[in-house]
Enzyme design. Structure first.
Site, PDB file in Angstrom:
ATOM      1  N   LYS A 163       0.851  -1.209   0.000  1.00 26.54           N
ATOM      2  CA  LYS A 163       0.000   0.000   0.000  1.00 26.54           C
ATOM      3  C   LYS A 163       0.877   1.246   0.000  1.00 26.54           C
ATOM      4  O   LYS A 163       0.620   2.192  -0.755  1.00 26.54           O
ATOM      5  CB  LYS A 163      -0.939  -0.008   1.218  1.00 26.54           C
ATOM      6  CG  LYS A 163      -2.065  -1.024   1.073  1.00 26.54           C
ATOM      7  CD  LYS A 163      -2.829  -1.260   2.373  1.00 26.54           C
ATOM      8  CE  LYS A 163      -3.877  -2.351   2.179  1.00 26.54           C
ATOM      9  NZ  LYS A 163      -4.576  -2.736   3.416  1.00 26.54           N
TER      10      LYS A 163
ATOM     11  N   GLN B  86      -4.548  -1.592   9.653  1.00 28.61           N
ATOM     12  CA  GLN B  86      -4.562  -2.913   9.031  1.00 28.61           C
ATOM     13  C   GLN B  86      -5.188  -3.952   9.962  1.00 28.61           C
ATOM     14  O   GLN B  86      -4.858  -4.020  11.147  1.00 28.61           O
ATOM     15  CB  GLN B  86      -3.117  -3.329   8.647  1.00 28.61           C
ATOM     16  CG  GLN B  86      -3.013  -4.623   7.872  1.00 28.61           C
ATOM     17  CD  GLN B  86      -3.675  -4.570   6.485  1.00 28.61           C
ATOM     18  OE1 GLN B  86      -3.731  -3.521   5.851  1.00 28.61           O
ATOM     19  NE2 GLN B  86      -4.182  -5.693   6.030  1.00 28.61           N
TER      20      GLN B  86
ATOM     21  N   ASP C 239     -10.807   3.138   4.353  1.00 31.79           N
ATOM     22  CA  ASP C 239     -11.169   1.718   4.292  1.00 31.79           C
ATOM     23  C   ASP C 239     -12.689   1.535   4.232  1.00 31.79           C
ATOM     24  O   ASP C 239     -13.169   0.448   3.909  1.00 31.79           O
ATOM     25  CB  ASP C 239     -10.660   1.007   5.555  1.00 31.79           C
ATOM     26  CG  ASP C 239      -9.459   0.119   5.285  1.00 31.79           C
ATOM     27  OD1 ASP C 239      -9.332  -0.380   4.157  1.00 31.79           O
ATOM     28  OD2 ASP C 239      -8.657  -0.078   6.219  1.00 31.79           O
TER      29      ASP C 239
END
Ligand code: GUN
Length: 294
Positions: free
Chosen positions: A54, A98, A121
């Site tokens: 990422k 994460q 997200d």
């Protein structure tokens, strides 16, 4: 019949190129680049790989990338304090924690804390809630589900009026992808480990999204001939014929499915690359929202 391959690598490259072009235009206009802050707690090897990819993708698109790596012993209070700092930092446009978090940390409390305008997200319950409510528009759509839809749209596959079956009901994929398919006017059935006559349900689908997290779970003879298959699974299985001793497979038995389906995503190279591409899109969107440019 041999299915058409839906090439996620090429489609993801196009999405990433578009994000890079928008980033360049935003930089020229504001003097600042959209910036993502990623938070990685602990040492889960898959999570380490994802977070590194990422960060690299952000940099390749000309975007800013900050990674906070915290030990697995991090307390809930310390993690929440970091999220508060990132929420308050005007140089940070998107925040990604994460998942999964190490045992003992409260994932829900952390996700609830992320500023809605920085939730790239799309996991905040407000964003998910708006996604599943008719007539509401979420600020952000979770990256992997958004990537599944983008693959269908950019491959010219009509969703409206189709029967779609989603296998799996996770918060990260199954629930949001079902909402997105329904919002695009498909008739959606969500199946899971307790579903009865699962092969029969899948056999009715024009579009199958497999996100159950079990290697090669969906078999070729479960598919309606000509169906479109989106395989979200990434499972590592033993393979003595490979030098590494293992290989990646999806949640669909690809060799069987490719003979029955009309179109199918490979693993790797299908949905996987789309997650990062959509994260870049969401980070550009966050920047624009925060700068009054959306
Ligand atoms: N773990 C697996 N997929 C994802 C994702 O899309 N975002 C985050 N933050 N964690 C994940």
């Amino acid at each position: 019949m041999t299915a058409k391959l839906i090439d996620g690598k090429t489609i993801a490259e196009a999405v990433r190129r578009e994000a890079a072009e928008e980033t360049a235009a935003l930089k020229a206009r504001t003097g600042q680049a959209p910036t993502l802050a990623a938070v990685l707690v602990g040492e889960n090897p898959a999570s380490q790989t994802y977070v590194a990819s990422k960060g690299k993708a952000c940099e390749e698109a000309g975007m800013g990338s900050i990674t906070h790596r915290l030990p697995a012993t991090t307390s809930q209070a310390e993690l929440e304090e970091l999220v508060r700092q990132l929420n308050a930092d005007p140089a940070v446009n998107g925040i990604l924690v994460q998942l999964p978090l190490p045992k003992g940390l409260n994932e829900q409390a952390v996700l609830d804390l992320i500023s809605l305008s920085k939730d790239v997200d799309g996991f905040h319950p407000m964003n998910i809630g708006q996604l599943v409510m008719k007539g509401r528009i979420p600020q952000f759509i979770p990256c992997t589900p958004a990537g599944c839809i983008e693959l269908l749209v950019r491959s010219g596959i009509t969703i409206a009026g189709k029967d779609a079956v989603v296998v799996g009901r996770s918060n990260i994929v199954g629930v949001p992808v079902a909402a997105l398919l329904q919002n695009a006017d498909a008739t959606v059935t969500v199946c899971h480990s307790r579903t009865k006559d699962l092969p029969d349900k899948v056999r009715r689908a024009d579009i199958v999204v497999a996100a159950i997290g079990r290697p090669e779970f969906v078999r070729g003879d479960w598919l309606k001939p000509g169906a479109t298959v989106i395989d979200v699974g990434i499972n590592r299985i033993a393979d003595a014929t490979r030098k590494s001793g293992s290989r990646l497979v999806g949640d669909v038995a690809f060799d069987e499915a490719v003979e029955v389906a009309g179109a199918i995503t490979p693993v790797p190279g299908g949905v996987g690359p789309m997650t990062i591409a959509m994260l870049l899109t969401n980070t550009v969107r966050a920047f624009k929202l925060q700068h009054g440019l959306a």
